[in-house]
Design a protein around this motif. Structure first.
Motif, PDB file in Angstrom:
ATOM      1  N   ARG A 238     -61.101 -13.953   0.972  1.00 40.14           N
ATOM      2  CA  ARG A 238     -60.662 -12.676   0.400  1.00 40.14           C
ATOM      3  C   ARG A 238     -59.290 -12.782  -0.263  1.00 40.14           C
ATOM      4  NH1 ARG A 238     -64.183 -12.272   4.137  1.00 40.14           N
ATOM      5  NH2 ARG A 238     -65.674 -10.535   4.225  1.00 40.14           N
ATOM      6  N   GLN A 239     -58.759 -13.999  -0.352  1.00 44.71           N
ATOM      7  CA  GLN A 239     -57.483 -14.294  -1.011  1.00 44.71           C
ATOM      8  C   GLN A 239     -56.325 -13.508  -0.399  1.00 44.71           C
ATOM      9  OE1 GLN A 239     -57.698 -14.171  -5.294  1.00 44.71           O
ATOM     10  NE2 GLN A 239     -59.759 -15.037  -5.344  1.00 44.71           N
ATOM     11  N   ILE A 240     -56.379 -13.344   0.925  1.00 41.85           N
ATOM     12  CA  ILE A 240     -55.278 -12.664   1.622  1.00 41.85           C
ATOM     13  C   ILE A 240     -54.749 -13.556   2.758  1.00 41.85           C
ATOM     14  CG2 ILE A 240     -56.048 -10.313   1.095  1.00 41.85           C
ATOM     15  CD1 ILE A 240     -57.196 -10.276   4.025  1.00 41.85           C
ATOM     16  N   TYR A 241     -54.981 -14.859   2.657  1.00 35.77           N
ATOM     17  CA  TYR A 241     -54.585 -15.728   3.764  1.00 35.77           C
ATOM     18  C   TYR A 241     -53.074 -15.686   3.992  1.00 35.77           C
ATOM     19  CZ  TYR A 241     -54.241 -19.762   6.826  1.00 35.77           C
ATOM     20  OH  TYR A 241     -53.980 -20.570   7.894  1.00 35.77           O
ATOM     21  N   HIS A 242     -52.293 -15.616   2.918  1.00 29.80           N
ATOM     22  CA  HIS A 242     -50.832 -15.594   3.058  1.00 29.80           C
ATOM     23  C   HIS A 242     -50.372 -14.299   3.716  1.00 29.80           C
ATOM     24  CE1 HIS A 242     -52.018 -13.845  -0.785  1.00 29.80           C
ATOM     25  NE2 HIS A 242     -50.906 -13.135  -0.776  1.00 29.80           N
ATOM     26  N   ARG A 243     -51.039 -13.188   3.396  1.00 31.99           N
ATOM     27  CA  ARG A 243     -50.691 -11.915   4.034  1.00 31.99           C
ATOM     28  C   ARG A 243     -51.067 -11.949   5.517  1.00 31.99           C
ATOM     29  NH1 ARG A 243     -52.306  -6.907   0.007  1.00 31.99           N
ATOM     30  NH2 ARG A 243     -51.403  -7.724  -1.926  1.00 31.99           N
ATOM     31  N   TYR A 244     -52.243 -12.501   5.786  1.00 30.57           N
ATOM     32  CA  TYR A 244     -52.677 -12.625   7.174  1.00 30.57           C
ATOM     33  C   TYR A 244     -51.689 -13.477   7.974  1.00 30.57           C
ATOM     34  CZ  TYR A 244     -55.167 -14.675  11.118  1.00 30.57           C
ATOM     35  OH  TYR A 244     -55.504 -15.137  12.368  1.00 30.57           O
ATOM     36  N   CYS A 245     -51.186 -14.556   7.355  1.00 31.55           N
ATOM     37  CA  CYS A 245     -50.218 -15.421   8.037  1.00 31.55           C
ATOM     38  C   CYS A 245     -48.929 -14.659   8.348  1.00 31.55           C
ATOM     39  CB  CYS A 245     -49.910 -16.648   7.189  1.00 31.55           C
ATOM     40  SG  CYS A 245     -51.284 -17.824   7.106  1.00 31.55           S
ATOM     41  N   LEU A 246     -48.471 -13.830   7.398  1.00 34.21           N
ATOM     42  CA  LEU A 246     -47.275 -13.009   7.646  1.00 34.21           C
ATOM     43  C   LEU A 246     -47.505 -12.069   8.828  1.00 34.21           C
ATOM     44  CD1 LEU A 246     -46.071 -11.958   4.047  1.00 34.21           C
ATOM     45  CD2 LEU A 246     -44.826 -13.377   5.687  1.00 34.21           C
ATOM     46  N   GLU A 247     -48.673 -11.419   8.831  1.00 35.07           N
ATOM     47  CA  GLU A 247     -48.977 -10.466   9.905  1.00 35.07           C
ATOM     48  C   GLU A 247     -49.059 -11.185  11.255  1.00 35.07           C
ATOM     49  OE1 GLU A 247     -52.179  -6.881  10.511  1.00 35.07           O
ATOM     50  OE2 GLU A 247     -52.976  -8.828   9.878  1.00 35.07           O
ATOM     51  N   ARG A 248     -49.768 -12.297  11.289  1.00 35.50           N
ATOM     52  CA  ARG A 248     -49.946 -13.017  12.561  1.00 35.50           C
ATOM     53  C   ARG A 248     -48.621 -13.593  13.053  1.00 35.50           C
ATOM     54  NH1 ARG A 248     -54.503 -17.731  13.619  1.00 35.50           N
ATOM     55  NH2 ARG A 248     -53.594 -18.583  15.520  1.00 35.50           N
ATOM     56  N   ALA A 249     -47.791 -14.120  12.139  1.00 41.34           N
ATOM     57  CA  ALA A 249     -46.492 -14.669  12.536  1.00 41.34           C
ATOM     58  C   ALA A 249     -45.598 -13.565  13.104  1.00 41.34           C
ATOM     59  CB  ALA A 249     -45.819 -15.338  11.342  1.00 41.34           C
ATOM     60  N   ALA A 250     -45.614 -12.374  12.480  1.00 45.47           N
ATOM     61  CA  ALA A 250     -44.809 -11.257  12.978  1.00 45.47           C
ATOM     62  C   ALA A 250     -45.255 -10.845  14.373  1.00 45.47           C
ATOM     63  CB  ALA A 250     -44.908 -10.076  12.015  1.00 45.47           C
ATOM     64  N   VAL A 251     -46.566 -10.838  14.583  1.00 47.62           N
ATOM     65  CA  VAL A 251     -47.114 -10.476  15.904  1.00 47.62           C
ATOM     66  C   VAL A 251     -46.608 -11.432  16.970  1.00 47.62           C
ATOM     67  CG1 VAL A 251     -49.245 -10.465  17.262  1.00 47.62           C
ATOM     68  CG2 VAL A 251     -49.164  -9.278  15.056  1.00 47.62           C
ATOM     69  N   HIS A 252     -46.622 -12.708  16.675  1.00 48.69           N
ATOM     70  CA  HIS A 252     -46.242 -13.701  17.682  1.00 48.69           C
ATOM     71  C   HIS A 252     -44.727 -13.860  17.813  1.00 48.69           C
ATOM     72  CE1 HIS A 252     -50.209 -15.325  18.849  1.00 48.69           C
ATOM     73  NE2 HIS A 252     -50.565 -14.897  17.656  1.00 48.69           N
ATOM     74  N   CYS A 253     -43.978 -13.477  16.792  1.00 52.95           N
ATOM     75  CA  CYS A 253     -42.515 -13.578  16.876  1.00 52.95           C
ATOM     76  C   CYS A 253     -41.899 -12.405  17.639  1.00 52.95           C
ATOM     77  CB  CYS A 253     -41.907 -13.636  15.470  1.00 52.95           C
ATOM     78  SG  CYS A 253     -42.122 -15.216  14.627  1.00 52.95           S
TER      79      CYS A 253
END
Length: 705
Positions: A238-253
């Motif tokens: 869906r060409q949103i992998y970079h956005r997903y990475c931002l969201e997941r990194a924020a969750v874990h940080c």
């Protein structure tokens, strides 16, 4: 931090569980909330932060600040510029300004008037390439050139992290800073702040996972396949992998990760791979009425205005009794499947069949308030309102003549004949008005000219189920593909007025992380239908023993097939149609009593718990908290109203419909007495309370020992 309560005669004031204050020294803390929608209305998060501002300002005073992007028009119309109350904030702003960035400060002119710090993204865009490099160096997340929204999110995040670095350098060890970030657009600031080891406590809230929205929009069987999705592959396609990475990194940080409902917590655990620490439900600013039944009077007033629209829209086919007509509605973004419009239309087809088979004299008019692409108002709809107004004017002119002549005759001591009161011209005017209402077409389903009529999902399904507003149909459909406005020439009502005039809101959503629409119905005393796949439905099932008794019907879309869910929704609506007017009034009283449960004065406690937990993890030497202790609000449940019989079906009419006289005998009801009984029998955490003295009033139909 006392959380004051507003008084209401119709509410369950005093019922909410007593809650021990959590030891949070706000005088030694600064709280910042970072969100893309601060002063910038885009979606539901705007409603969350705007309505929560008042209770947060009451708690934190001048130590509470919101942060977001600067838009010139929004700043000029919504913000009063002023100087920061804390010198360290002024110094942090100056540090950014001296390096070529633009930062604005003021009070947001909403209830509570919170301080806002706004960053001009355009003025700092020249740093974007350098900040992309910093993000890659910090956490190996790369942003593509073509995604402007992600680029803007990184600019905002970089400015926020820079601001917090300057602020904490000037503050030193005290006061400590808590930063609460909402959604992935604000997540970059959290990631960079943690990567740079800025000493502050962080909270991250996802209101809906990014990938979850995309997957559900694709009509996949989302909840039954949560554990089967290849998350990276789905995001990449869906060409949103970079956005997903931002969201997941924020969750874990984040020190503390929260989400708005239990159903979204399940989703987040599978997609973002972290279980939320705290559930923070969305609330509303509940404005209570001083008069006990004022909301009932508002319902009658608004309903009369809807009836006027119906008289015009269905002119020539107005062969149903408006006093026995119920008004249902669905409203929100035009997401046909996610919002449950597909299930609703199928259930309406079945409801129409049931009402016709049982020869019921109830008619249901259903409004779809969902914005779509339109050309203009439908000519036939405008014509209907013009004819209605013309009839009204004709009736008034004849009435004035009639009244004057009747008055003169009575003064003379005569009982006049009709021919002496109304002359031939009056009869001609009335006949001409009647002929004007003749119609050779069916009343239109939609009020506007749709740009994509042939493929529109709602209209395509209306054609499939055959609900064309014919005379034989007991269910009529009105599709209003625009948000409501009090300036509309067709239906001149704002949304709140419209909701108050309806009888039932129907929101059978498949994907709804929270769901403000049924919550808004509840605080206005209007019953609603929701699902156990919406955050609101899950919340009500958790905190209300019998939601249906309070006018909250929860459709099971998680553990039942689509056919079974549709049948359940149909039965809910059919049962509602069988209620007498008195039963509906009683139910609206009960629904309105739940409004305290949705007030930020109650739900704000979950945010307090999340902040204290973040402080205990960021500064364990200063703040102590047992991470295993649940919030004091867990386990709280409203009891079943005592006047509701033990069997849910017993409170509804059987078929054929019995009389209102029987209702008075079969269902004794006293609003004040029932509310008082509920106060005494509220189920507080881990306590099943009873009436004082160990005695309680028996439920109707309940046998003695």
């Amino acid at each position: 931090m006392p959380l004051a309560r507003s008084f209401s005669m119709t509410s369950l004031s005093g019922m909410l569980p007593q809650w021990d204050e959590e030891d949070l020294p706000v005088d030694n803390l600064l709280l910042f909330e970072v969100a893309w929608e601060v002063t910038n209305k885009v979606g539901g998060i705007y409603t969350v932060i705007q309505t929560k501002a008042k209770i947060t300002v009451d708690e934190w005073g001048e130590n509470y600040f919101m942060m977001g992007p600067y838009y010139e028009h929004n700043f000029k119309t919504q913000v009063e510029a002023c100087e920061p109350p804390h010198p360290a904030i002024r110094k942090a702003m100056d540090a950014l300004i001296h390096n070529g960035c633009q930062v604005f400060f003021g009070r947001w002119l909403i209830e509570g008037s919170p301080y806002v710090v706004l960053f001009d993204l355009a003025a700092a865009a020249w740093n974007l390439d350098r900040w992309k490099g910093d993000l890659w160096a910090s956490c190996s997340i790369g942003l593509p050139v073509h995604d402007r929204e992600a680029g803007d999110a990184l600019i905002l995040g970089s400015l926020v992290a820079w601001f917090f670095k300057e602020l904490t350098d000037h503050l030193g060890d005290a006061p400590n800073v808590i930063a609460h970030f909402h959604e992935w657009q604000a997540g970059a600031g959290l990631i960079l702040a943690r990567a740079r080891k800025i000493p502050m406590a962080t909270v991250f809230t996802t209101h809906a996972t990014l990938l979850g929205r995309y997957l559900c929009a694709g009509k996949v069987d989302f909840y039954n396949n949560l554990d089967k999705f290849d998350i990276d592959k789905e995001a990449g396609e869906r060409q949103i992998y970079h956005r997903y990475c931002l969201e997941r990194a924020a969750v874990h940080c984040a020190h503390v990760f929260t989400t708005v409902s239990h159903i979204t917590a399940v989703e987040a655990q599978h997609i973002l791979h972290r279980k939320p620490d705290v559930i923070t439900p969305n609330g509303l600013n509940v404005k209570k009425f001083s008069a006990m039944h004022e909301f009932q009077n508002l319902h009658c007033t608004s309903k009369a205005r809807i009836q006027e629209f119906v008289r015009g829209h269905f002119y020539g086919h107005l062969d149903f009794d408006l006093e026995k007509t119920l008004y249902f509605f669905i409203a929100g973004r035009y997401e046909f499947s996610n919002k449950g419009a597909d299930l609703f239309l199928e259930a309406l087809s079945r409801l129409n069949y049931l009402l016709r088979v049982h020869k019921d004299d109830v008619t249901v008019v259903v409004f779809f308030i969902m914005p779509a692409k339109t050309n203009n108002f439908n000519v036939e709809s405008l014509k209907g309102q013009a004819i209605r107004k013309q009839l009204w004017d004709t009736a008034h002119s004849v009435k004035e003549k009639f009244g004057k002549r009747l008055y003169e005759a009575l003064l003379k001591g005569e009982i006049p004949e009709m021919n002496n009161i109304l002359d031939r011209d009056d009869f001609s005017i009335m006949k001409r008005a009647i002929y004007a209402t003749q119609r050779h077409t069916l009343p239109p389903v939609t009020t506007h000219n749709m740009l994509d009529d042939a493929t529109d999902p709602i209209l395509a399904n209306v054609r499939r189920i055959g609900l064309f507003n014919s005379r034989s149909d007991r269910v009529k459909i009105v599709f209003h593909p625009e948000f409501l406005s009090s300036t509309s020439p067709l239906l001149p009502m704002d949304y709140e007025e419209f909701v108050r005039g309806c009888n039932l809101g129907v929101f059978p959503s498949y994907y709804e992380p929270w769901g403000y629409t049924p919550g808004e119905c509840t605080v206005m005393g209007i019953p609603s239908v929701t699902t156990n796949l919406s955050g609101f439905g899950c919340f009500m099932e958790e905190h209300v023993s019998d939601p249906a008794a309070y006018g909250i019907y929860v459709v099971d879309r998680r553990f039942r097939s689509a056919h079974e869910s549709c049948s359940q929704l149909t039965q809910f609506m059919f049962g509602f149609c069988q209620q007498s007017r008195r039963q509906r009034i009683i139910q609206r009283n009960r629904t309105e009593r739940l409004s305290d449960l949705l007030d930020w004065r109650f739900l704000g406690r979950f945010y307090v718990h999340a902040r204290l937990l973040a402080l205990s993890r960021a500064f364990p030497d200063k703040y102590k908290m047992d991470p295993l202790v649940p919030p004091k609000t867990e386990g709280f449940r409203y009891p079943r109203p005592y006047s509701v019989p033990p069997s849910p079906s017993a409170s509804l009419h059987s078929t054929p419909h019995h009389s209102d006289a029987e209702d008075d005998e079969d269902e004794p009801y006293n609003e004040d007495e029932e509310a008082e009984w509920d106060r005494m029998n509220i189920k507080a955490p881990f306590v099943l309370g009873g009436a004082p003295g160990g005695h309680r009033k028996k439920l109707p139909g309940e046998a003695g020992n």
